[in-house]
Design a protein around this motif. Sequence first.
Motif, PDB file in Angstrom:
ATOM      1  N   SER A   1      28.526 -10.641 -55.817  1.00 21.52           N
ATOM      2  CA  SER A   1      28.030 -10.303 -54.485  1.00 21.52           C
ATOM      3  C   SER A   1      27.600 -11.561 -53.744  1.00 21.52           C
ATOM      4  CB  SER A   1      26.845  -9.342 -54.585  1.00 21.52           C
ATOM      5  OG  SER A   1      25.758  -9.993 -55.214  1.00 21.52           O
ATOM      6  N   THR A   2      27.542 -11.425 -52.430  1.00 17.68           N
ATOM      7  CA  THR A   2      27.107 -12.512 -51.562  1.00 17.68           C
ATOM      8  C   THR A   2      26.118 -11.939 -50.556  1.00 17.68           C
ATOM      9  OG1 THR A   2      29.215 -13.655 -51.773  1.00 17.68           O
ATOM     10  CG2 THR A   2      27.867 -14.235 -49.888  1.00 17.68           C
ATOM     11  N   SER A   3      25.012 -12.651 -50.355  1.00 17.92           N
ATOM     12  CA  SER A   3      24.051 -12.221 -49.346  1.00 17.92           C
ATOM     13  C   SER A   3      23.730 -13.393 -48.427  1.00 17.92           C
ATOM     14  CB  SER A   3      22.772 -11.692 -49.994  1.00 17.92           C
ATOM     15  OG  SER A   3      22.165 -12.701 -50.765  1.00 17.92           O
ATOM     16  N   THR A   4      23.596 -13.094 -47.148  1.00 14.15           N
ATOM     17  CA  THR A   4      23.318 -14.113 -46.148  1.00 14.15           C
ATOM     18  C   THR A   4      22.035 -13.753 -45.425  1.00 14.15           C
ATOM     19  OG1 THR A   4      25.688 -14.474 -45.839  1.00 14.15           O
ATOM     20  CG2 THR A   4      24.233 -15.308 -44.126  1.00 14.15           C
ATOM     21  N   VAL A   5      21.186 -14.750 -45.234  1.00 14.53           N
ATOM     22  CA  VAL A   5      19.936 -14.562 -44.497  1.00 14.53           C
ATOM     23  C   VAL A   5      19.942 -15.541 -43.338  1.00 14.53           C
ATOM     24  CG1 VAL A   5      17.426 -14.665 -44.615  1.00 14.53           C
ATOM     25  CG2 VAL A   5      18.715 -13.896 -46.599  1.00 14.53           C
ATOM     26  N   ALA A   6      19.783 -15.033 -42.132  1.00 12.86           N
ATOM     27  CA  ALA A   6      19.728 -15.891 -40.951  1.00 12.86           C
ATOM     28  C   ALA A   6      18.430 -16.686 -40.968  1.00 12.86           C
ATOM     29  CB  ALA A   6      19.816 -15.044 -39.681  1.00 12.86           C
ATOM     30  N   TRP A   7      18.489 -17.898 -40.447  1.00 12.41           N
ATOM     31  CA  TRP A   7      17.288 -18.740 -40.428  1.00 12.41           C
ATOM     32  C   TRP A   7      16.170 -18.077 -39.635  1.00 12.41           C
ATOM     33  CZ3 TRP A   7      17.124 -21.827 -44.173  1.00 12.41           C
ATOM     34  CH2 TRP A   7      18.200 -22.604 -44.572  1.00 12.41           C
ATOM     35  N   ALA A   8      16.500 -17.265 -38.651  1.00 11.97           N
ATOM     36  CA  ALA A   8      15.466 -16.597 -37.854  1.00 11.97           C
ATOM     37  C   ALA A   8      14.667 -15.599 -38.685  1.00 11.97           C
ATOM     38  CB  ALA A   8      16.113 -15.883 -36.668  1.00 11.97           C
ATOM     39  N   ARG A   9      15.246 -15.103 -39.779  1.00 10.91           N
ATOM     40  CA  ARG A   9      14.547 -14.139 -40.648  1.00 10.91           C
ATOM     41  C   ARG A   9      13.777 -14.813 -41.765  1.00 10.91           C
ATOM     42  NH1 ARG A   9      18.522 -10.338 -43.039  1.00 10.91           N
ATOM     43  NH2 ARG A   9      16.633  -9.611 -44.058  1.00 10.91           N
ATOM     44  N   VAL A  10      13.867 -16.144 -41.879  1.00 10.42           N
ATOM     45  CA  VAL A  10      13.221 -16.874 -42.965  1.00 10.42           C
ATOM     46  C   VAL A  10      11.828 -17.311 -42.527  1.00 10.42           C
ATOM     47  CG1 VAL A  10      13.319 -18.930 -44.405  1.00 10.42           C
ATOM     48  CG2 VAL A  10      15.411 -17.671 -43.882  1.00 10.42           C
ATOM     49  N   ALA A  11      10.814 -16.937 -43.297  1.00 11.94           N
ATOM     50  CA  ALA A  11       9.452 -17.400 -43.011  1.00 11.94           C
ATOM     51  C   ALA A  11       9.292 -18.840 -43.489  1.00 11.94           C
ATOM     52  CB  ALA A  11       8.426 -16.492 -43.684  1.00 11.94           C
ATOM     53  N   HIS A  12       9.668 -19.098 -44.741  1.00 11.93           N
ATOM     54  CA  HIS A  12       9.643 -20.465 -45.263  1.00 11.93           C
ATOM     55  C   HIS A  12      10.381 -20.531 -46.595  1.00 11.93           C
ATOM     56  CE1 HIS A  12       6.058 -18.615 -47.076  1.00 11.93           C
ATOM     57  NE2 HIS A  12       6.256 -19.434 -48.089  1.00 11.93           N
ATOM     58  N   ALA A  13      10.709 -21.738 -46.965  1.00  9.92           N
ATOM     59  CA  ALA A  13      11.328 -22.005 -48.263  1.00  9.92           C
ATOM     60  C   ALA A  13      10.421 -22.981 -48.990  1.00  9.92           C
ATOM     61  CB  ALA A  13      12.722 -22.598 -48.083  1.00  9.92           C
ATOM     62  N   ARG A  14      10.166 -22.706 -50.266  1.00  8.05           N
ATOM     63  CA  ARG A  14       9.257 -23.570 -51.019  1.00  8.05           C
ATOM     64  C   ARG A  14       9.667 -23.627 -52.483  1.00  8.05           C
ATOM     65  NH1 ARG A  14       5.182 -19.795 -53.213  1.00  8.05           N
ATOM     66  NH2 ARG A  14       5.680 -17.800 -52.291  1.00  8.05           N
ATOM     67  N   THR A  15       9.299 -24.706 -53.136  1.00 11.81           N
ATOM     68  CA  THR A  15       9.553 -24.884 -54.554  1.00 11.81           C
ATOM     69  C   THR A  15       8.308 -24.473 -55.324  1.00 11.81           C
ATOM     70  OG1 THR A  15      11.010 -26.728 -54.049  1.00 11.81           O
ATOM     71  CG2 THR A  15      10.273 -26.524 -56.313  1.00 11.81           C
ATOM     72  N   VAL A  16       8.483 -23.626 -56.346  1.00 11.87           N
ATOM     73  CA  VAL A  16       7.356 -23.131 -57.128  1.00 11.87           C
ATOM     74  C   VAL A  16       7.646 -23.296 -58.620  1.00 11.87           C
ATOM     75  CG1 VAL A  16       6.627 -21.463 -55.388  1.00 11.87           C
ATOM     76  CG2 VAL A  16       8.235 -20.763 -57.144  1.00 11.87           C
ATOM     77  N   GLN A  17       6.576 -23.390 -59.406  1.00 13.32           N
ATOM     78  CA  GLN A  17       6.679 -23.378 -60.866  1.00 13.32           C
ATOM     79  C   GLN A  17       6.594 -21.928 -61.309  1.00 13.32           C
ATOM     80  OE1 GLN A  17       6.860 -25.772 -63.314  1.00 13.32           O
ATOM     81  NE2 GLN A  17       7.142 -27.399 -61.823  1.00 13.32           N
TER      82      GLN A  17
END
Length: 188
Positions: A104-120
């Motif tokens: 499967s493939t899923s696409t998320v528009a940047w307008a729907r993204v709150a933030h991207a972060r790196t977590v442990q």
Amino acid sequence: MPLPFLTADRAFDATDDVALPFDDHDQWRRPYRPGPWRVGAAALALLLASFVLFAAVIITAAGAVSGAAVTFGLAVLVILSALRMLRVGTWVSRHGVRRVGFFSTSTVAWARVAHARTVQQPVRWLGLPRTVQGQALILVQRGGEQITLLTDHNADFLSRIEAFDRAADTVEAWNAEYGVAVPAAATR
């Protein structure tokens, strides 16, 4: 024959820190090179497909056309699976971020993204059920849904922590460039 899904853009070889290294931001690009585990597995699958194709030729020469057709179909299936395996990963463009899986493939528009972060957090080792402590790049959508884009223990980044850091930073830079800024209080 050039295979654009295998090669990274020339900008990844540059020593300067260009956040968005591509000239055409409308084209879907993988912000990292495929890892040796992914490429090795695809190479082994293609090697298997070559033996299956050779078997199809032998079966055809023996006169069993229906058996040769089935064997040839199996070889085509293995080749398509190897190519799909090479496409699996995270892809970015001006339009959003795309998570390509095997089925499967899923696409998320940047307008729907709150933030991207790196977590442990515990991550799956090479996509298997076994989990180990590692890093993951998490994409948080406006509704609070989280999507794991990259982990440092998947087939692209196992034993390549610098490549994971660079890829995570690149995806975060694409988010900063094309995402809509959200106040920190609104994302909690």
